[in-house]
Design an enzyme around this catalytic site. Structure first.
Site, PDB file in Angstrom:
ATOM      1  N   ASP A 101       3.207   1.802  -6.811  1.00  0.00           N
ATOM      2  CA  ASP A 101       1.763   1.773  -7.060  1.00  0.00           C
ATOM      3  C   ASP A 101       1.446   1.413  -8.504  1.00  0.00           C
ATOM      4  O   ASP A 101       0.346   0.940  -8.800  1.00  0.00           O
ATOM      5  CB  ASP A 101       1.148   3.140  -6.736  1.00  0.00           C
ATOM      6  N   ASN A 126      12.014   3.974  -6.648  1.00  0.00           N
ATOM      7  CA  ASN A 126      11.936   5.168  -5.804  1.00  0.00           C
ATOM      8  C   ASN A 126      13.200   5.279  -4.959  1.00  0.00           C
ATOM      9  O   ASN A 126      14.114   4.458  -5.084  1.00  0.00           O
ATOM     10  CB  ASN A 126      10.671   5.129  -4.933  1.00  0.00           C
TER      11      ASN A 126
END
Length: 302
Positions: A183, A114
């Site tokens: 996640d 990310n």
């Protein structure tokens, strides 16, 4: 040498001998002078008397030799000065901070990650260290310089961060989870580079271990502060995360707010607490936000 032996024969040494404030010394001299046993003994004497001795750096010296004895960089000196002047309201507390992204390997070349740069977590770690805490900074891959006065624990994947945090949790007083932990991760990692084909490609994903979801129900004396970055319904989503993970506080922000995104030096955050408290801070530098987070934690620890 004069300071170590209490010789006060000029304005500077007289002031040093009389002053009761914290005293910092940054030895800068020729390598031979620095390494002379007499100088080394004087440095140890100053430390015994409570002086803080800032280690000399290595490099090109004023005498054009190359070696140890160079004056540390300005930012190093400033960090020592800030630490000397900062309140020590976190002294005796063990603070663990997570920061940055994780990288979940697809093959030896590619990964899922990310946009987190780690700036917010690093700011929290630095502020806690300056205020006297024993700080451990667990971070994913970043381009930031290590935080001075903190234990540096680099990790790559979410699983590595999970192990680093849970393994230290029993000895932690305050945990600030500022990292952007993945996640999901690929269900399998190819041993060789995946070659481009003519058709579409899909990558099966599985959940990563939930760090706060694991330790939240296990906490005893620990104060848990989570982070929540959202793009909509920020307060509602963050409040649900606060409840589900049994946190003592959550710091929420909205990626769409100007000045609150990844990689910038500012943040616009809202504090949420289990008693229903919702407090929005104005747009601030991340260093100022870090100080506000620690102030809020201390106030709520009692």
């Amino acid at each position: 040498a004069k300071m170590a032996h209490g010789i006060a024969d000029d304005m500077l040494t007289t002031t040093v001998l009389a002053a009761g404030c914290p005293k910092l010394v940054a030895p800068a001299m020729n390598t031979g002078m620095l390494e002379n046993p007499i100088t080394q003994d004087n440095i140890r004497t100053l430390e015994r008397y409570g002086f803080t001795v800032i280690p000399s750096e290595s490099g090109l010296l004023a005498c054009h030799d190359v070696g140890k004895g160079r004056l540390p960089a300005d930012e190093v000196l400033l960090d020592y000065i800030h630490r000397a002047l900062a309140p020590k309201d976190l002294a005796g507390l063990r603070v663990t901070v997570t920061a940055g992204p994780t990288q979940e390997a697809i093959d030896p070349v590619r990964c899922l990650t990310n946009h987190s740069t780690g700036k917010m977590g690093y700011a929290v770690a630095r502020a806690a260290a300056l205020r006297g805490a024993q700080v451990t900074l667990i971070h994913g891959p970043t381009a930031l310089a290590p935080v001075r006065f903190a234990e540096d624990v680099p990790v790559v994947s979410a699983q590595e961060m999970y192990q680093a945090v849970t393994g230290r949790f029993a000895d932690t007083d305050i945990l600030v989870m500022a990292a952007a932990v993945a996640d999901y991760r690929p269900a399998s990692v190819a041993s060789d580079k995946v070659k481009k084909g003519d058709g579409e490609m899909s990558i099966p994903l599985v959940r990563t271990a939930d760090i706060l979801g694991t330790i939240g129900p296990q906490k005893t004396h620990q104060f848990l502060c989570g982070f929540s970055m959202e793009t909509r319904d920020m307060v509602a989503h963050s409040a649900e995360k606060l409840r589900k993970k049994n946190l003592d506080m959550i710091v929420a922000n909205n990626l769409k707010d100007p000045g609150a995104g990844f990689g910038v030096d500012t943040n616009l955050v809202t504090f949420l607490t289990p008693d229903g408290g919702v407090r929005q801070l104005p747009l601030m530098s991340k260093d100022a936000v870090a100080g506000a987070i620690l102030d809020e934690i201390l106030a709520r620890r009692g």
